[in-house]
Design a protein around this motif. Sequence first.
Motif, mmCIF file in Angstrom:
data_model
loop_
_atom_site.group_PDB
_atom_site.id
_atom_site.type_symbol
_atom_site.label_atom_id
_atom_site.label_comp_id
_atom_site.label_asym_id
_atom_site.label_seq_id
_atom_site.Cartn_x
_atom_site.Cartn_y
_atom_site.Cartn_z
ATOM 1 N N SER A 3 47.254 27.526 33.892
ATOM 2 C CA SER A 3 46.515 27.643 35.147
ATOM 3 C C SER A 3 47.299 28.458 36.179
ATOM 4 N N GLU A 4 48.610 28.229 36.265
ATOM 5 C CA GLU A 4 49.439 28.936 37.244
ATOM 6 C C GLU A 4 49.540 30.426 36.926
ATOM 7 N N GLU A 6 46.206 32.130 37.749
ATOM 8 C CA GLU A 6 46.057 32.251 39.202
ATOM 9 C C GLU A 6 46.933 33.365 39.758
ATOM 10 N N CYS A 14 45.502 36.750 38.703
ATOM 11 C CA CYS A 14 44.262 37.032 39.452
ATOM 12 C C CYS A 14 44.571 37.471 40.877
ATOM 13 N N ARG A 15 45.541 36.793 41.507
ATOM 14 C CA ARG A 15 45.881 37.140 42.892
ATOM 15 C C ARG A 15 46.383 38.568 43.007
ATOM 16 N N GLU A 25 47.368 31.560 48.737
ATOM 17 C CA GLU A 25 46.160 31.067 48.079
ATOM 18 C C GLU A 25 45.700 29.792 48.791
#
Length: 804
Positions: free
Chosen positions: A658-659, A662, A665-666, A715
Motif C-alpha cells: 500500500s505504501e 501510494e 502514485c503521488r 497526502e
Amino acid sequence: PLNIYSNFFLFTDDAKHLVPNKVRDFFCTINLDQEEVFRTQVVEKSLSPYFGEEFYFEIPRTFQWLSFYIYDKSVLQKDLRIGKVSIKKEDLCNYTGKENWFMLQPIDSNSEVQGKVHLELKLNELITDNGSVCQQLVVHIKECHGLPLINGQNCDPYATVSLVGPSRNDQKKTKVKKKTSNPQFNETFYFEVTRSSSYTKKSQFQVEEEDIEKLEVRVDLWNNGNLVQDVFLGEIKVPVKVLRNDSFQAWYLLQPRENGNKSSKTDDLGSLRLNICYTEDCVLPSEYYTSLRNLLLKSSDVQPISASAAYILSEVCRDKYDAVLPLVRLLLHHHKLVPFVAAVAELDLKDTQEANTVFRGNSLATRCVDEMMKIVGKHYLKVTLKPVIDEICESPKPCEIDPIKLREGDNVEINMENLRYYVDKVFSEIVQSSISCPTLMCDVFYSLRHLAAKRFPNDPHVQYSAVSSFVFLRFFAVAVVSPHTFHLRPHHPDAQTCRTLTLISKAIQTLGSWGSLTKSKLSSFKETFMCEFFKTFQEEKFTESVKKFLDDVSSTESKEPSGMSEPVHLKEGEMYKRAQGRTRIGKKNFKKRWFCLTSREFTYHKQQDKEPIFTIPIKNILAVEKLDESSFNKKNMFQVLHGEKPLYIQANNCVEASEWIEALCRVTRCNQKRLSFYHPSAFLNGSWLCCKATTESTVGCARCTAGVPADTQIEIDGDRETERIYSLFTINMSKLQKLEEACGSIAVYQGPRKEPDDYSNFTIEDSVATFHTLKQIIDAVEKLNESHEKYQKKRSSSAKYGSE
C-alpha cells in the motif's frame, strides 16, 4: 458510500524477564493477524531488551488481531518464537493512547488464524417416500479470502464441513485448492437434520425434532500437508436454529479453536511494554462536512481568534495535540494554515513578557508550527541530514567528552575532535540548506519573525530567536537525536550512537541560538565539559552563518526552487520483481531486488548500493495499480505500467504494498500520459486473465484508481480530518455546552468573577462572538450525528449473522 479508514501509531518500548532465562539476541515483529508488517532491529545479548521503536501505518485491509511476537535470533537455525501479545481488534480501544505492560502468551498453532469464509446455508423440507416430512440442511461453501502464508508460500487449502450435535458428527470434505490464499471452492453438501419417527434404517444416531436446537454447522479450514501433518487454518460455527427455514449467506471471520492459546504451561514467559494508538474513522461523503469544514476554514478571519472554531477545538480537548494534528492537516490541505498560525501566534505573544522566552512554551501556536514542520519538512530533512546521519550511524566514531562517562582507554582529546568533526558537518549542512526549505515553512517563519519584532521593537535579537526556536530547537535538533522518528534511519540507533547524536543535538541547539542571544553564550551551559568543548568554536563566524540562514528561511523571497539540483529520495526497500519475460526460461521467475524511488526515477538494483539494473524515469510511468493474486498465485502484488512491458512487483506485506503504490502514485500524478484504464491481471499464455482479450496491446478493462492525492509531498484527506475533528467535538460536547452557558452568563452579568468556575481555564475575550461560534459548532455536530446514525442503521440492517 461510507469509507472506513484505520491506522496505528505503535511504540514498542521494552521487554523484561524473557524466557529462556539467559542473555540472548531478541527482536520483535508486528503482525496483522498472521501477516508480519514490521520488525524491530535485533537487540543483542540481553534478557530485558529495549526496542524503543515507533511505527505509524495505515491499515489497508480488515483484520481480527494485532499481534506482537518476541523472537530469539538464531544464526544457524530457524529463529525461535518465545511468546506473543495478541489484542483483538474490538479490544484495542481499551489500550489506545496509554502505555501498558502485557504478559507474553505461549504460541499455540490452533490459535494462529486469519481470513474469512463465504457460506450459504439453507434449510429445506423434504417429503419422504412414505409421505412423512423431514428437514435437510444445504451448505454451499463458496470461497475463502485472506488465508495465511505457510512457510512464506501460499497454502494448499481445503475445508471440512460438519453437522455436529450431542450424538452425531457428520463430516464432508472439499477438494484441495493448490497454491492460493483465496480459494474458490463452490461446493455444496447435504445433511439430514430431522427424520420422522417411522424412519427405521439403522444408523449411528437417532434425531428428534427438538434436537435442531442443539445442532451446529462447523467449517474447518486446513492446509494440505502432503507428506507432513495438515495445518489448522481456522474454524467457524453456525447454529442451525438461526436459519429458520430461510436461505442465508454471509462472510464469516475464521476463529481459533476453543482450546487455542490455552496451554498447559503456566510458566512466565516475560512481558512486553507497548504504547498503542489505534484510530478508526468512518468518513461520510464530502457534502456532509460542508458546514463544519467551512466553520473551521474561516477561523483565521474571526475576531478575536479565541472566538474561532479552530481555537475553541484546542480549548475543549484535554490534550491539545489531539486537536492540533487534524486541524493542521485540514488547514494545510485548504491553504489556510499560515494566516491561522499568525493569528494564534499574535495571541501567544500578548502573554509573553520577556523577549528571550518567545515561543518557548507548548501553546497552540507552537504545536501547530511543530506539526506543520513534521508534515511539510519531511523531504527537507532527508536531503539535508540523511547523508550525514547515515555516516554517523554506520561508521560511528567515539565522541564521549563527559569525564564521568568515559570508559577505560578512551582519549578525551580524540573524542572531542570526532565530535567537533560531526558537529561541523551537521551544522554546515543545515546553514547551507536554505534553498531547499519548503515555501510554506518560509512563509510561517516570515510571519513569526515580524510578529515578534512588532511585540518587542527594542530587541534586535528577537526576530532571530522567534525563528531559531523552531527551526533549530524543534526541527533539526530533534531530528538529529531521533532520526528513526523522522524516517532518516530505519531503526532506533544503539546506545553509543544515541549518546553521540544527543551531544551533536545539544551542540546544534546552542549554535542555533548564538545568532539571537545577548548574554554570554558559554554561561548557558550546565555541564562544564560542554563549556570546554565550545571554547574551540569561533563565535563570530558561527553567529554570522546562523543569522544568514535565519534571514534566508524567514524571507518571502526564499522559495523552494522548481527544479532541484539533486533528486529527492522518497522510498527504498527490498521486494520481489517478476522477470520481464524477455526469455522463455525466465518467464515466471521472481527475483529479490533492491528498489529505490526518487523524485526523478524508479530503479531496482541487485543489491543495496549497487548500480541500477533497470531504470524507469518518473515521467514515463503511466499507471501504478494492484495486481490480482490470481495472476501468479502471489499476495501483495502491484504493477508499474510504463512504455515497455508492465513491471510486476511483490511486496513483503500488505502495508508495504500500500505504501509503495501510494508513493508511486503521488510522484507520478502530474504525468500527462497517465492511463485511464488498465488490466487488473497479467497477460499469460496468449491472453489477459481478466478480460480474456488475446492481444497484448488491448486497452485495459478496468478504470484506473481515482482520487490520487493532489500534492506530491503532502497526502491529506480533508474529509477524514474533518471527521476526526467532528469526533473530538462529539467527545467534548459537555465542555462545549458549559462554555456556551458561560458565554451567556458573562454577556448578561458584566461584574467581577468572585470564585473560580467551570470555564475559568478557557480564554473568552469576546463572549458574544464565542457564543455565536459555539452555537454553529453544536448545530453542525448534531447534524453530523444524525447522518452517522442513519448510516449506522443502514449498515446494521444489511449486516447478517456471522458477517464481518
